[in-house]
Scaffold this active site. Structure first.
Site, PDB file in Angstrom:
ATOM      1  CE1 TYR A  63      -3.307  -2.756   0.248  1.00 58.93           C
ATOM      2  CE2 TYR A  63      -3.593  -2.286   2.581  1.00 58.93           C
ATOM      3  CZ  TYR A  63      -3.936  -3.006   1.455  1.00 58.93           C
ATOM      4  OH  TYR A  63      -4.905  -3.975   1.542  1.00 58.93           O
ATOM      5  CG  HIS A 112      -1.815  -8.481  -0.228  1.00 51.40           C
ATOM      6  ND1 HIS A 112      -1.301  -7.202  -0.313  1.00 51.40           N
ATOM      7  CD2 HIS A 112      -3.158  -8.322  -0.358  1.00 51.40           C
ATOM      8  CE1 HIS A 112      -2.278  -6.334  -0.468  1.00 51.40           C
ATOM      9  NE2 HIS A 112      -3.418  -6.992  -0.508  1.00 51.40           N
TER      10      HIS A 112
END
Length: 315
Positions: A54, A123
């Protein structure tokens, strides 16, 4: 840990994939992000979910800065599996090898300014099952060393979550779930295996907020303005997809009853849906942090409200 977590994707700021498509939520003010995290803590939010990719590392750095001196008060979750160039703010690849897990964790610990992660999450939602079993075992090694307290998989596939759940220290699964997109199979698995159901997209990336109509949610650098195939809630330019906007209107009155805002009602639906759910709405401002945190004061929806919503969406 609080019943509500805060998702830290948005506070990572702008970043992109290898083709230049935006992967963040647009520009951010780091000082506002830190202030919002501090306000969340004051209001009882103690769970923060981020990922190394992110903002190409930026979200972790901002979260680490905000939690300095308060680390013992919170539960930190982050994720690994994506490879990125932090200086260029670009995701460059994915790495599902066991050897990468430790390197990624070491980098995350440095950015977060901590000596352990409470929940470490894979992820890569569709990683092969045989490789995922190796990654699960690698996570068990990190738990044994005290670098990780527990681990999970961020995936919408119950069979993948079940594979990770075979590990002694798998504590959760992160998956999409909201009032517009239920996940009955995953919630059943969480009940069966006693896993926390960490709900990403609990507000459908802004669709389940107070904004009405077809107003665009996307801006320069915002993934919603150039939505990838998986982002079904929005069309080009960040305009809500008509079929999803119609579903919001169908449930708006019930969700916003009893003094709740629409967003608070959407969070309350998740708490009523299962005792295992922990929604993690995103935020970029103190005002958003305050509104989301206030949902905890209202608690879950009543059973009859769940029934009314089910009927409205089935109609």
């Amino acid at each position: 840990m609080s019943a509500l977590g805060f998702g830290c994707w948005a506070i990572g700021g702008e970043w992109s994939d290898g083709e230049g498509n935006p992967q963040g939520w647009g520009k951010v003010d780091d000082d506002e992000s830190v202030a919002a995290i501090h306000r969340a803590l004051d209001l009882g939010v103690t769970f923060f979910d981020t990922a190394d990719v992110y903002g190409a590392g930026h979200s972790e750095r901002v979260l680490g800065k905000a939690l300095k001196g308060r680390r013992d008060e919170v539960v930190i979750a982050t994720k690994w599996g994506n490879v990125f160039d932090e200086s260029a703010k670009v995701r460059t690849d994915a790495d599902a090898t066991p050897g990468y897990v430790r390197r990624a964790l070491t980098a995350s610990l440095s950015r977060l300014d901590t000596d352990h992660v409470d929940l470490y999450q894979l992820h890569l939602s569709n990683a092969p099952l045989d490789r995922a079993a190796e990654l699960r075992d690698a996570c068990e090694e990190l738990v044994a060393e005290g670098l990780v307290r527990a681990y999970a998989w961020s995936t919408d596939a119950p069979e993948r979550a079940a594979l990770f759940a075979e590990g002694a220290n798998c504590a959760a699964v992160q998956h999409t779930c909201n009032v517009l997109e239920d996940a009955p199979e995953m919630l059943a698995l969480c009940d069966e295996r006693d896993l926390a159901s960490i709900n990403r997209g609990p507000l459908a990336m802004g669709l389940l907020t107070g904004k009405q109509g077809s107003r665009s949610r996307g801006a320069t650098g915002d993934i919603r303005a150039v939505p990838p195939a998986w982002l079904r809630w929005f069309g080009e330019g960040g305009v809500p997809a008509p079929e999803w906007a119609a579903r919001v209107e169908a449930v708006r009155d019930v969700l916003s009853s009893d003094g709740r805002t629409l967003a608070q009602g959407a969070l309350a639906w998740l708490w009523a849906r299962s005792p295992h759910t922990i929604p993690i709405p995103g935020f970029r401002s103190v005002a958003q942090a305050e509104e989301n945190a206030a949902a905890m004061e209202h608690g879950p929806l009543r059973p009859e409200q769940l029934t009314d919503i089910a009927k409205a969406l089935a109609g």
